[in-house]
Design a protein around this motif. Structure first.
Motif, PDB file in Angstrom:
ATOM      1  N   GLU A 151       0.855  -1.186   0.000  1.00 37.74           N
ATOM      2  CA  GLU A 151       0.000   0.000   0.000  1.00 37.74           C
ATOM      3  C   GLU A 151       0.888   1.231   0.000  1.00 37.74           C
ATOM      4  OE1 GLU A 151      -2.857   0.043   3.100  1.00 37.74           O
ATOM      5  OE2 GLU A 151      -3.760  -1.883   2.536  1.00 37.74           O
ATOM      6  N   ALA A 152       0.585   2.170  -0.900  1.00 38.47           N
ATOM      7  CA  ALA A 152       1.396   3.381  -1.002  1.00 38.47           C
ATOM      8  C   ALA A 152       0.489   4.585  -1.176  1.00 38.47           C
ATOM      9  CB  ALA A 152       2.363   3.271  -2.175  1.00 38.47           C
ATOM     10  N   ASP A 153       0.953   5.737  -0.704  1.00 37.68           N
ATOM     11  CA  ASP A 153       0.144   6.958  -0.752  1.00 37.68           C
ATOM     12  C   ASP A 153       0.511   7.844  -1.934  1.00 37.68           C
ATOM     13  OD1 ASP A 153       2.625   7.789  -0.016  1.00 37.68           O
ATOM     14  OD2 ASP A 153       2.006   8.847   1.808  1.00 37.68           O
ATOM     15  N   ALA A 154       1.151   7.274  -2.962  1.00 41.47           N
ATOM     16  CA  ALA A 154       1.588   8.070  -4.113  1.00 41.47           C
ATOM     17  C   ALA A 154       1.248   7.340  -5.403  1.00 41.47           C
ATOM     18  CB  ALA A 154       3.092   8.328  -4.036  1.00 41.47           C
ATOM     19  N   GLU A 155       1.108   8.097  -6.481  1.00 36.31           N
ATOM     20  CA  GLU A 155       0.919   7.508  -7.803  1.00 36.31           C
ATOM     21  C   GLU A 155       2.209   6.812  -8.237  1.00 36.31           C
ATOM     22  OE1 GLU A 155      -1.909   7.335  -9.763  1.00 36.31           O
ATOM     23  OE2 GLU A 155      -2.724   7.898  -7.795  1.00 36.31           O
ATOM     24  N   PRO A 156       2.118   5.848  -9.172  1.00 32.36           N
ATOM     25  CA  PRO A 156       3.304   5.063  -9.548  1.00 32.36           C
ATOM     26  C   PRO A 156       4.519   5.892  -9.947  1.00 32.36           C
ATOM     27  CG  PRO A 156       1.339   4.020 -10.412  1.00 32.36           C
ATOM     28  CD  PRO A 156       0.889   5.319  -9.806  1.00 32.36           C
ATOM     29  N   GLU A 157       4.339   6.932 -10.759  1.00 31.80           N
ATOM     30  CA  GLU A 157       5.496   7.705 -11.209  1.00 31.80           C
ATOM     31  C   GLU A 157       6.152   8.457 -10.055  1.00 31.80           C
ATOM     32  OE1 GLU A 157       8.527   9.372 -13.361  1.00 31.80           O
ATOM     33  OE2 GLU A 157       7.266   7.618 -13.730  1.00 31.80           O
ATOM     34  N   ALA A 158       5.346   9.019  -9.174  1.00 33.45           N
ATOM     35  CA  ALA A 158       5.907   9.711  -8.012  1.00 33.45           C
ATOM     36  C   ALA A 158       6.622   8.725  -7.094  1.00 33.45           C
ATOM     37  CB  ALA A 158       4.799  10.440  -7.256  1.00 33.45           C
ATOM     38  N   LEU A 159       6.050   7.536  -6.952  1.00 36.72           N
ATOM     39  CA  LEU A 159       6.675   6.520  -6.111  1.00 36.72           C
ATOM     40  C   LEU A 159       7.986   6.037  -6.728  1.00 36.72           C
ATOM     41  CD1 LEU A 159       6.499   4.752  -3.607  1.00 36.72           C
ATOM     42  CD2 LEU A 159       5.104   3.137  -4.914  1.00 36.72           C
ATOM     43  N   ARG A 160       8.003   5.893  -8.054  1.00 40.51           N
ATOM     44  CA  ARG A 160       9.241   5.488  -8.735  1.00 40.51           C
ATOM     45  C   ARG A 160      10.363   6.481  -8.442  1.00 40.51           C
ATOM     46  NH1 ARG A 160      12.268   6.393 -13.337  1.00 40.51           N
ATOM     47  NH2 ARG A 160      11.028   8.252 -13.794  1.00 40.51           N
ATOM     48  N   ARG A 161      10.069   7.765  -8.560  1.00 41.83           N
ATOM     49  CA  ARG A 161      11.089   8.779  -8.299  1.00 41.83           C
ATOM     50  C   ARG A 161      11.543   8.738  -6.840  1.00 41.83           C
ATOM     51  NH1 ARG A 161       7.602  12.085 -11.572  1.00 41.83           N
ATOM     52  NH2 ARG A 161       6.842  13.122  -9.676  1.00 41.83           N
ATOM     53  N   ARG A 162      10.600   8.513  -5.948  1.00 44.09           N
ATOM     54  CA  ARG A 162      10.929   8.481  -4.522  1.00 44.09           C
ATOM     55  C   ARG A 162      11.848   7.299  -4.205  1.00 44.09           C
ATOM     56  NH1 ARG A 162       5.841   8.283  -0.617  1.00 44.09           N
ATOM     57  NH2 ARG A 162       5.278  10.112  -1.883  1.00 44.09           N
ATOM     58  N   ILE A 163      11.555   6.144  -4.787  1.00 42.46           N
ATOM     59  CA  ILE A 163      12.405   4.968  -4.555  1.00 42.46           C
ATOM     60  C   ILE A 163      13.784   5.181  -5.173  1.00 42.46           C
ATOM     61  CG2 ILE A 163      12.689   2.496  -4.982  1.00 42.46           C
ATOM     62  CD1 ILE A 163       9.616   2.285  -5.002  1.00 42.46           C
ATOM     63  N   ASN A 164      13.828   5.727  -6.394  1.00 40.56           N
ATOM     64  CA  ASN A 164      15.122   5.982  -7.037  1.00 40.56           C
ATOM     65  C   ASN A 164      15.991   6.914  -6.205  1.00 40.56           C
ATOM     66  OD1 ASN A 164      15.057   4.346  -9.311  1.00 40.56           O
ATOM     67  ND2 ASN A 164      13.971   5.857 -10.550  1.00 40.56           N
ATOM     68  N   ASP A 165      15.375   7.880  -5.544  1.00 41.11           N
ATOM     69  CA  ASP A 165      16.140   8.803  -4.699  1.00 41.11           C
ATOM     70  C   ASP A 165      16.832   8.073  -3.554  1.00 41.11           C
ATOM     71  OD1 ASP A 165      15.458  10.971  -6.226  1.00 41.11           O
ATOM     72  OD2 ASP A 165      13.822  11.644  -4.923  1.00 41.11           O
ATOM     73  N   ALA A 166      16.272   6.933  -3.149  1.00 39.78           N
ATOM     74  CA  ALA A 166      16.837   6.177  -2.030  1.00 39.78           C
ATOM     75  C   ALA A 166      17.779   5.063  -2.480  1.00 39.78           C
ATOM     76  CB  ALA A 166      15.704   5.587  -1.184  1.00 39.78           C
ATOM     77  N   LEU A 167      17.929   4.882  -3.789  1.00 38.11           N
ATOM     78  CA  LEU A 167      18.776   3.814  -4.318  1.00 38.11           C
ATOM     79  C   LEU A 167      20.199   4.303  -4.566  1.00 38.11           C
ATOM     80  CD1 LEU A 167      16.373   2.161  -6.925  1.00 38.11           C
ATOM     81  CD2 LEU A 167      17.370   1.024  -4.922  1.00 38.11           C
ATOM     82  N   PRO A 168      21.177   3.395  -4.527  1.00 40.04           N
ATOM     83  CA  PRO A 168      22.538   3.774  -4.932  1.00 40.04           C
ATOM     84  C   PRO A 168      22.574   4.125  -6.416  1.00 40.04           C
ATOM     85  CG  PRO A 168      22.380   1.407  -4.523  1.00 40.04           C
ATOM     86  CD  PRO A 168      21.091   1.999  -4.064  1.00 40.04           C
ATOM     87  N   ALA A 169      23.630   4.807  -6.838  1.00 38.99           N
ATOM     88  CA  ALA A 169      23.689   5.369  -8.193  1.00 38.99           C
ATOM     89  C   ALA A 169      23.688   4.307  -9.286  1.00 38.99           C
ATOM     90  CB  ALA A 169      24.928   6.251  -8.323  1.00 38.99           C
ATOM     91  N   ASP A 170      24.110   3.079  -8.983  1.00 34.84           N
ATOM     92  CA  ASP A 170      24.202   2.053 -10.028  1.00 34.84           C
ATOM     93  C   ASP A 170      22.943   1.193 -10.139  1.00 34.84           C
ATOM     94  OD1 ASP A 170      24.623   0.887  -7.575  1.00 34.84           O
ATOM     95  OD2 ASP A 170      26.265  -0.403  -8.221  1.00 34.84           O
ATOM     96  N   ILE A 171      21.873   1.557  -9.436  1.00 38.56           N
ATOM     97  CA  ILE A 171      20.591   0.858  -9.549  1.00 38.56           C
ATOM     98  C   ILE A 171      19.521   1.902  -9.835  1.00 38.56           C
ATOM     99  CG2 ILE A 171      18.914  -0.655  -8.427  1.00 38.56           C
ATOM    100  CD1 ILE A 171      21.143  -1.574  -6.552  1.00 38.56           C
ATOM    101  N   HIS A 172      18.671   1.629 -10.832  1.00 39.58           N
ATOM    102  CA  HIS A 172      17.666   2.620 -11.228  1.00 39.58           C
ATOM    103  C   HIS A 172      16.399   1.910 -11.682  1.00 39.58           C
ATOM    104  CE1 HIS A 172      16.383   6.611 -12.493  1.00 39.58           C
ATOM    105  NE2 HIS A 172      15.917   6.069 -13.598  1.00 39.58           N
ATOM    106  N   ILE A 173      15.256   2.339 -11.172  1.00 38.14           N
ATOM    107  CA  ILE A 173      13.966   1.807 -11.614  1.00 38.14           C
ATOM    108  C   ILE A 173      13.547   2.559 -12.869  1.00 38.14           C
ATOM    109  CG2 ILE A 173      11.530   1.523 -11.038  1.00 38.14           C
ATOM    110  CD1 ILE A 173      12.325   1.288  -8.130  1.00 38.14           C
TER     111      ILE A 173
END
Length: 230
Positions: A49-71
């Protein structure tokens, strides 16, 4: 996930927890890769369950990932979708030095197409009930200083792709007869394990689902210009 070693799955799990606050969920990938193998377009699913639309959630997760992993993309899926079980094919790309006999390599690759018994080409995997799998195509092309090998199949056993590539390369070095490859498919042998290609040149290129168009052009991940030496 591998114990005592950083993994892509572990990094993704940590980033999802940071981005969503969720702590209890399972992340399922479309398949496993050997340590050291790269993935250009892995697919995974989870129920959360998430409180954001898919694209916003994708950006949020990418912000927390190391530079060599990208959704690359994130979307809602049907409730019964499974990244691994619903995949109909996968393709791998291997890049290797051009100084090999390309036509012999193509001859070797042609022998590996079809429904085969891959016991000689796989390590024991308790999750697999059968060593049989269908290879849809093996393609080879030159690109600058590289030879590119694409292998597409319904699914792959543990270490199978690296052993297939190793056998193709050994044929290209003129160190392995084509009839020996046929024997590996008919009688279990340890030779493909000895010839397994290094993981560093291998990329999971694409995971396909029903209706997905297949990749046509065979292109390198990183271009290396050809230059005659000597």
């Amino acid at each position: 996930m591998q114990k005592n070693a950083p993994t892509v799955a572990g990094s993704l799990t940590d980033a999802i927890r940071v981005a969503t606050g969720a702590q209890s969920f399972e992340l399922y990938g479309a398949g496993r890769t050997d340590a050291g193998v790269h993935a250009l377009a892995q697919v995974a699913h989870l129920q959360i369950e998430a409180d954001a639309e898919p694209e916003a959630l994708r950006r949020r997760i990418n912000d927390a990932l190391p530079a060599d992993i990208h959704i690359l993309g994130l979307e809602r899926a049907p409730a019964r979708f499974h990244a691994r079980h619903h995949a109909v094919a996968r393709s791998y790309l291997y890049q290797i030095s051009r100084r090999l006999d390309l036509e012999r390599m193509r001859g070797a690759g042609a022998l590996l197409v079809g429904m085969k018994d891959w016991r000689s080409f796989s390590a024991g995997d308790p999750e697999e009930k059968s060593a049989r799998a269908r290879i849809e195509r093996v393609e080879l092309a030159e690109s600058g200083a590289l030879i590119l090998i694409r292998i597409e199949g319904s699914h792959f056993l543990w270490k199978m792709v690296r052993r297939m590539v190793g056998v193709i390369v050994e044929a290209g070095r003129r160190k392995l007869a084509l009839d020996a490859i046929q024997r590996f498919l008919e009688t279990e042998s340890d030779e493909p394990a000895r010839l397994a290609a290094p993981a560093s040149g291998l990329f999971l290129e694409r995971v396909y689902y029903e209706g997905d168009p297949r990749l046509e052009r065979l292109e390198p991940v990183l271009r290396v210009p050809w230059r005659e030496i000597g």
